[in-house]
Write an enzyme that holds these catalytic residues in place. Structure first.
Site, short mmCIF file in Angstrom:
data_model
loop_
_atom_site.label_atom_id
_atom_site.label_comp_id
_atom_site.label_asym_id
_atom_site.label_seq_id
_atom_site.Cartn_x
_atom_site.Cartn_y
_atom_site.Cartn_z
N GLU A 207 21.37 7.25 4.89
CA GLU A 207 20.44 6.48 4.04
C GLU A 207 19.04 7.11 4.00
O GLU A 207 18.31 6.94 3.04
CB GLU A 207 20.35 5.02 4.53
N ASP B 89 6.99 3.47 5.58
CA ASP B 89 6.36 3.95 4.35
C ASP B 89 6.66 5.43 4.09
O ASP B 89 6.68 5.87 2.94
CB ASP B 89 4.84 3.74 4.40
N GLY C 84 27.36 1.52 13.80
CA GLY C 84 28.52 1.07 13.03
C GLY C 84 29.73 1.96 13.29
O GLY C 84 30.87 1.48 13.41
N ARG D 242 21.14 7.46 21.10
CA ARG D 242 21.20 7.95 22.47
C ARG D 242 22.65 8.23 22.86
O ARG D 242 22.94 9.14 23.60
CB ARG D 242 20.65 6.84 23.36
N HIS E 27 22.43 9.11 9.93
CA HIS E 27 21.88 8.11 9.01
C HIS E 27 21.71 8.70 7.60
O HIS E 27 20.61 9.16 7.25
CB HIS E 27 20.52 7.63 9.52
N CYS F 200 26.06 5.10 12.30
CA CYS F 200 25.56 5.23 13.67
C CYS F 200 26.21 4.21 14.61
O CYS F 200 27.36 4.39 14.99
CB CYS F 200 24.03 5.16 13.68
N ILE G 168 -10.16 -5.35 13.48
CA ILE G 168 -10.96 -4.57 14.43
C ILE G 168 -10.37 -3.17 14.59
O ILE G 168 -11.07 -2.16 14.59
CB ILE G 168 -11.01 -5.27 15.80
N LYS H 81 -8.10 -15.91 -8.75
CA LYS H 81 -9.29 -15.93 -7.91
C LYS H 81 -9.71 -14.52 -7.48
O LYS H 81 -8.92 -13.77 -6.91
CB LYS H 81 -9.02 -16.78 -6.65
N THR H 82 -10.93 -14.18 -7.76
CA THR H 82 -11.42 -12.84 -7.41
C THR H 82 -12.22 -12.83 -6.11
O THR H 82 -12.56 -11.78 -5.60
CB THR H 82 -12.33 -12.26 -8.53
N LYS I 22 0.83 -1.21 0.00
CA LYS I 22 0.00 0.00 0.00
C LYS I 22 0.86 1.25 0.00
O LYS I 22 0.50 2.26 -0.59
CB LYS I 22 -0.86 0.03 1.26
N1 GLN Z 1 22.56 2.15 19.98
C1 GLN Z 1 23.24 3.33 19.58
C2 GLN Z 1 22.73 4.55 20.32
O1 GLN Z 1 21.66 4.55 20.85
C3 GLN Z 1 23.18 3.55 18.10
C4 GLN Z 1 21.81 3.78 17.58
C5 GLN Z 1 21.69 3.61 16.09
O2 GLN Z 1 22.54 2.98 15.47
N2 GLN Z 1 20.66 4.16 15.48
O3 GLN Z 1 23.40 5.55 20.35
#
Ligand code: GLN
Length: 548
Positions: free
Chosen positions: A517, A71, A383, A470, A515, A381, A147, A186-187, A17
């Site tokens: 991405e 989404d 990573g 965090r 981030h 992050c 529901i 199948k409809t 959707k």
């Molecule tokens: N766990 C880490 C933090 O809270 C990294 C969070 C994340 O990768 N979005 O800082």
């Protein structure tokens, strides 16, 4: 004048959707209309922030710092616009607002009920924060018959009744399954789903039938007859290889024209989908393949890393390659042998965001392997935070170095701001913005000139990227790490929060606290992803040359 397009789903969940709504919006946008897409989620969580990615997929973060449904990521990618906090609502949030109002006496002693109070609150959300949009597409989460969807369906029924058919349309997405033993489409499930909708007073105007293959006229006639819609309003939504083909398919079917006919309005300009056609052509005609690994915790569920998946597709197209993504569970990389085996034909490694202890050792080992073997590495992050742990343990020889998210340690190289703020002056603005507990949404960062990052960002001095974490890399270890060849290539405006790191003597080793991405678009791939894929291609070619 606002016009509302309500998209509901029937028969089964996961029919797409979100993609259908984003595609409809795309077609209207390409005809010169201003569009907005919103997601109304019937679950009781206040937002998806704390939901398990296994159940809910990625949490998408908006510029203004809302944790929303994935989404919204599709809406942004398809439309090239920024969504907002006010584009996603859940039943939990609606009830929270109502209960707060009730506790504050705002209902003046009246009985608070689903109808009209909950439905009014839903309508208020649909009407809120609008500015000159021609179309507001509201995707109703869940499946008709659930529901918890009922108050939403009742609210959109009322809304349509209030503003009339010339300002509202109901589009119902269903499944027309192919039963292979009978070799028949199948409809019946569609008929039942529409019956359910009609029983609560909603007659769909358009039925969009998802199916594996083309739907013959005969089946369309059946659906038309049983569901009380004109045959020309029964559309097929045939499975395609890439989600980016969907707007083109809908356009060929004439779905956007049908919608405009319903509203009795003319297109503002001819539909222009050239960039979509070019993108799909390039996607199909990649010159070669490059293999990269994503080492994470939720690799069995691709939805958990949706935006990363898409950002890689975008940058693959830009670099004319097909990117073969190897999803690897980090807990499978606990020893050198396993790493060598799993990463054998890999030209780049990405470690995405994450939370908690599980699989961290595998990630540290992987980063160590990439660092020592000069393999392109991209940490996002968590990573980046884990890269800092690896660098501190192995370059600074601080064996206890860790993130306080993972363990108590004498060397908190990654920790909560509160854990080291007393040792260093923190500027008020910076701390206040951190808010409750997470750093969420868009923040500026200063880029170090001369760094690889600066080159990637085209010498921009300030960049804006979205955050969701965090913990922070502890600035107190900066100078020690710098002495070992770590470059802090981006930092927060008051020089307190490291935003990106890279390695001096490495072909491509970048960790970012944000981030990227979330901001990548098909027609504007994120520069960091493009550069990462580019370095993976170069590495692949070098390895091939050396093998000859
Ligand atoms: N766990 C880490 C933090 O809270 C990294 C969070 C994340 O990768 N979005 O800082």
């Amino acid at each position: 004048m606002f016009r509302f397009i309500f998209v509901t789903g029937g028969v089964v969940s996961s029919l797409g959707k979100g993609i259908a709504s984003a595609s409809i919006a795309t077609l209207l946008q390409s005809r010169g209309f201003k569009v907005r897409v919103r997601k109304l989620d019937p679950y009781l969580n206040v937002d998806p922030g704390t939901m398990n990615p296994y159940q809910h997929g990625e949490v998408y973060v908006t510029e203004d710092g809302a944790e929303t449904d994935l989404d919204l990521g599709h809406y942004e990618r398809f439309l090239g616009i920024n969504t907002k906090k006010s584009d996603n609502i859940t039943t939990g949030k609606i009830y929270q607002d109502i209960i707060n109002a009730e506790r504050n006496g705002l209902y003046k002693g009246g009985t608070v009920q689903v109808i009209p109070h909950v439905t009014n609150q839903i309508k208020k959300f649909i009407y809120s924060d609008l500015s000159n949009e021609d179309f507001i597409i509201c995707e109703i989460g869940g499946t008709v018959g659930d529901i918890e969807s009922l108050p939403y369906l009742e609210a959109i029924r009322q809304l349509s009744n209030e503003i009339g058919k010339l300002r509202s349309i109901f589009i119902h997405l269903t499944l027309v399954p192919f039963i292979s033993s009978a070799k028949e489409l199948k409809t019946k499930p569609t008929q039942h789903s529409v019956k359910e909708l009609r029983s609560i007073g909603i007659q769909p105007d358009i039925i969009l039938c998802r199916s594996e293959g083309l739907i013959p006229d005969e089946e369309k006639e059946k659906i038309s007859l049983f569901c009380n819609v004109e045959k020309s309003n029964v559309f097929q939504s045939v499975d395609v290889k890439s989600i980016y083909e969907v707007p083109l398919k809908y356009s060929t079917e004439g779905l956007d024209k049908k919608i405009l006919n319903h509203f009795k309005i003319k297109s503002k300009r001819n539909s222009d989908l050239k960039n979509w056609k070019d993108f799909n052509k390039k996607l199909k005609n990649a010159k070669s393949t490059v293999s990269i690994a994503i080492v994470g915790k939720y690799t069995h569920l691709r939805d958990a890393y949706k935006s990363i998946d898409e950002a890689i597709t975008h940058s693959g197209v830009k670099n004319n390659v097909n990117v073969d993504i190897n999803w690897i569970e980090s807990s499978d990389l606990n020893n050198q042998k396993a790493i060598e085996k799993k990463l054998k034909n890999i030209s780049g490694v990405l470690i995405p965001g994450g939370f908690g202890k599980r699989g961290v050792d595998g990630k540290i080992n992987t980063i160590n392997y990439c660092r020592k073997n000069n393999i392109p590495f991209f940490g996002i992050c968590f990573g980046m935070q884990i890269a800092i742990i690896e660098l501190s343990r192995n370059l600074l020889k601080l064996k206890s170095a860790n993130s306080t998210e993972l363990s108590k340690t004498k060397n908190p190289v990654v920790c909560l701001l509160e854990e080291w703020k007393n040792k260093r002056k923190i500027f008020k603005g910076e701390l206040n913005k951190i808010g409750g507990s997470m750093r969420l949404g868009s923040y500026p960062a200063k880029v170090k000139s001369g760094s690889l990052l600066s080159k990637i960002y085209n010498n921009k001095k300030i960049i804006y990227e979205r955050h969701r974490h965090r913990y922070e890399v502890n600035i107190n270890y900066k100078s020690k790490l710098e002495k070992k060849g770590v470059i802090f290539s981006a930092i927060s405006p008051y020089n307190n929060l490291p935003e990106a790191v890279e390695l001096k003597n490495h072909r491509w080793f970048i960790g970012v606290q944000f981030h990227p991405e979330l901001k990548s678009k098909p027609f504007k791939p994120h520069e960091l992803f493009s550069a990462f894929i580019d370095s993976a291609i170069k590495y692949r070619d070098e390895v091939l040359k050396n093998e000859k």
